[in-house]
Design a protein around this motif. Structure first.
Motif, PDB file in Angstrom:
ATOM      1  N   LEU A 191     -78.506  23.662  -7.028  1.00 38.01           N
ATOM      2  CA  LEU A 191     -79.954  23.543  -6.874  1.00 38.01           C
ATOM      3  C   LEU A 191     -80.643  23.512  -8.223  1.00 38.01           C
ATOM      4  N   MET A 192     -80.282  24.421  -9.119  1.00 40.27           N
ATOM      5  CA  MET A 192     -80.947  24.504 -10.411  1.00 40.27           C
ATOM      6  C   MET A 192     -80.682  23.259 -11.253  1.00 40.27           C
ATOM      7  N   GLN A 193     -79.484  22.687 -11.137  1.00 39.57           N
ATOM      8  CA  GLN A 193     -79.178  21.451 -11.858  1.00 39.57           C
ATOM      9  C   GLN A 193     -80.079  20.311 -11.400  1.00 39.57           C
ATOM     10  N   VAL A 194     -80.254  20.202 -10.095  1.00 35.14           N
ATOM     11  CA  VAL A 194     -81.099  19.142  -9.548  1.00 35.14           C
ATOM     12  C   VAL A 194     -82.555  19.377  -9.938  1.00 35.14           C
ATOM     13  N   ILE A 195     -83.019  20.620  -9.868  1.00 39.63           N
ATOM     14  CA  ILE A 195     -84.401  20.932 -10.231  1.00 39.63           C
ATOM     15  C   ILE A 195     -84.662  20.612 -11.703  1.00 39.63           C
ATOM     16  N   ARG A 196     -83.720  20.991 -12.592  1.00 38.66           N
ATOM     17  CA  ARG A 196     -83.897  20.678 -14.020  1.00 38.66           C
ATOM     18  C   ARG A 196     -83.976  19.170 -14.241  1.00 38.66           C
ATOM     19  N   ASP A 197     -83.138  18.420 -13.523  1.00 38.00           N
ATOM     20  CA  ASP A 197     -83.148  16.959 -13.651  1.00 38.00           C
ATOM     21  C   ASP A 197     -84.490  16.387 -13.180  1.00 38.00           C
ATOM     22  N   LEU A 198     -84.999  16.892 -12.067  1.00 37.53           N
ATOM     23  CA  LEU A 198     -86.279  16.398 -11.546  1.00 37.53           C
ATOM     24  C   LEU A 198     -87.430  16.771 -12.472  1.00 37.53           C
ATOM     25  N   GLU A 199     -87.349  17.951 -13.095  1.00 39.78           N
ATOM     26  CA  GLU A 199     -88.387  18.356 -14.049  1.00 39.78           C
ATOM     27  C   GLU A 199     -88.367  17.464 -15.283  1.00 39.78           C
ATOM     28  N   GLU A 200     -87.175  17.158 -15.778  1.00 43.17           N
ATOM     29  CA  GLU A 200     -87.060  16.296 -16.956  1.00 43.17           C
ATOM     30  C   GLU A 200     -87.643  14.912 -16.701  1.00 43.17           C
ATOM     31  N   LYS A 201     -87.518  14.437 -15.470  1.00 41.88           N
ATOM     32  CA  LYS A 201     -88.031  13.118 -15.112  1.00 41.88           C
ATOM     33  C   LYS A 201     -89.483  13.170 -14.638  1.00 41.88           C
ATOM     34  N   LYS A 202     -90.120  14.350 -14.739  1.00 43.99           N
ATOM     35  CA  LYS A 202     -91.518  14.556 -14.356  1.00 43.99           C
ATOM     36  C   LYS A 202     -91.757  14.309 -12.863  1.00 43.99           C
ATOM     37  N   ILE A 203     -90.708  14.383 -12.070  1.00 44.01           N
ATOM     38  CA  ILE A 203     -90.838  14.232 -10.623  1.00 44.01           C
ATOM     39  C   ILE A 203     -91.291  15.548  -9.995  1.00 44.01           C
ATOM     40  N   LEU A 204     -90.822  16.644 -10.545  1.00 49.61           N
ATOM     41  CA  LEU A 204     -91.102  17.979 -10.024  1.00 49.61           C
ATOM     42  C   LEU A 204     -91.721  18.830 -11.122  1.00 49.61           C
ATOM     43  N   THR A 205     -92.806  19.528 -10.782  1.00 49.33           N
ATOM     44  CA  THR A 205     -93.446  20.456 -11.707  1.00 49.33           C
ATOM     45  C   THR A 205     -93.522  21.826 -11.055  1.00 49.33           C
ATOM     46  N   LEU A 206     -92.924  22.833 -11.702  1.00 48.61           N
ATOM     47  CA  LEU A 206     -92.896  24.185 -11.151  1.00 48.61           C
ATOM     48  C   LEU A 206     -93.880  25.092 -11.877  1.00 48.61           C
ATOM     49  N   SER A 207     -94.502  25.983 -11.110  1.00 48.26           N
ATOM     50  CA  SER A 207     -95.322  27.049 -11.676  1.00 48.26           C
ATOM     51  C   SER A 207     -94.951  28.327 -10.934  1.00 48.26           C
ATOM     52  N   PRO A 208     -95.422  29.498 -11.393  1.00 56.91           N
ATOM     53  CA  PRO A 208     -95.072  30.747 -10.700  1.00 56.91           C
ATOM     54  C   PRO A 208     -95.506  30.787  -9.237  1.00 56.91           C
ATOM     55  N   SER A 209     -96.543  30.012  -8.875  1.00 55.51           N
ATOM     56  CA  SER A 209     -97.097  30.110  -7.525  1.00 55.51           C
ATOM     57  C   SER A 209     -96.855  28.896  -6.636  1.00 55.51           C
ATOM     58  N   ASP A 210     -96.464  27.751  -7.225  1.00 50.91           N
ATOM     59  CA  ASP A 210     -96.277  26.558  -6.401  1.00 50.91           C
ATOM     60  C   ASP A 210     -95.385  25.551  -7.102  1.00 50.91           C
ATOM     61  N   PHE A 211     -95.076  24.467  -6.400  1.00 51.40           N
ATOM     62  CA  PHE A 211     -94.447  23.336  -7.063  1.00 51.40           C
ATOM     63  C   PHE A 211     -95.136  22.057  -6.626  1.00 51.40           C
ATOM     64  N   LYS A 212     -95.124  21.067  -7.520  1.00 51.64           N
ATOM     65  CA  LYS A 212     -95.747  19.773  -7.255  1.00 51.64           C
ATOM     66  C   LYS A 212     -94.667  18.694  -7.283  1.00 51.64           C
ATOM     67  N   LEU A 213     -94.678  17.847  -6.264  1.00 50.97           N
ATOM     68  CA  LEU A 213     -93.708  16.771  -6.145  1.00 50.97           C
ATOM     69  C   LEU A 213     -94.442  15.449  -6.251  1.00 50.97           C
TER      70      LEU A 213
END
Length: 220
Positions: A191-213
């Motif tokens: 899961l963390m590998q996929v999340i890091r990949d999505l963050e690097e590609k600006k597809i996913l943005t995480l914050s302490p309270s939510d995530f944006k797709l």
């Protein structure tokens, strides 16, 4: 309480007299986050509807690991299966955040189904929907790789519980990474590998309270 019950999709089509019948047997109850409402294999005695907050439905393996089956939010119901077939609970339920629920006891629930066909039909439709979801989960586990299952789980959470603004869907992060990995049926490291990949590609943005797709970037 009549207007609160009217907001539950299961009862949205009922007339005032039918809603009054539901109100008469319903109890509004508040629960703190982390409250176990019922446990797998115990005898069922209550049917719940979510007015606010969220509840996870999950099973526990022989070694104690959890598998999240679904997340119920406002307007959704759970706990009716064991009341209908008389068998022990097939899963456990726990609040993910502070919740306001409507509760109907087992015998009152069955009496309600006997006397109101519209409600019985709604329950049948809900159970059919869950069976289709189960069939889809079996398909996903059989034919989809771990990365695809993670992305599909994130999209499902966003579509079901998120708020959309253009191509961006924002969802309040009520699950931790362990719980999201359970929902996607993958190891947390995957899961963390996929999340890091999505963050690097600006597809996913995480914050302490939510995530944006970002659906536009995901499609591309």
């Amino acid at each position: 309480m009549l207007e609160l019950i009217r907001q539950v999709p299961l009862f949205a089509q009922l007339n005032d007299a039918q809603l009054e019948a539901v109100t008469a047997i319903s109890t509004k109850r508040s629960f703190k986050a982390g409250t176990v409402l019922f446990s797998e294999k115990e005898i069922g005695s209550v049917f719940y509807m979510v007015l606010s907050g969220s509840v996870k439905i999950y099973t526990t393996g022989s070694t104690g690991e959890e598998k999240i089956l679904s997340i119920c939010k406002a307007g959704e119901s759970f706990g009716e299966l064991s009341l209908i077939d008389g068998k022990p609970r097939s899963a456990s339920a726990q609040t993910l955040e502070d919740c306001m629920l409507l509760a109907i006891t087992g015998q009152s629930f069955l009496d309600l189904l006997r006397t109101h066909f519209d409600i019985s039909l709604g329950i049948m439709q809900e159970l059919s929907h869950r069976l289709r979801d189960t069939n889809q989960q079996v398909y996903d586990l059989t034919f989809l790789d771990a990365r695809t299952r993670v992305i599909k789980s994130l999209i499902t959470m966003a579509n079901k519980h998120g708020l959309r603004n253009g191509s961006i869907i924002t969802i309040k992060l009520v699950l931790n990474f362990d719980e999201i990995s359970q929902l996607a049926s993958v190891q947390k490291t995957t899961l963390m590998q996929v999340i890091r990949d999505l963050e690097e590609k600006k597809i996913l943005t995480l914050s302490p309270s939510d995530f944006k797709l970002d659906l536009a970037k995901l499609r591309s």
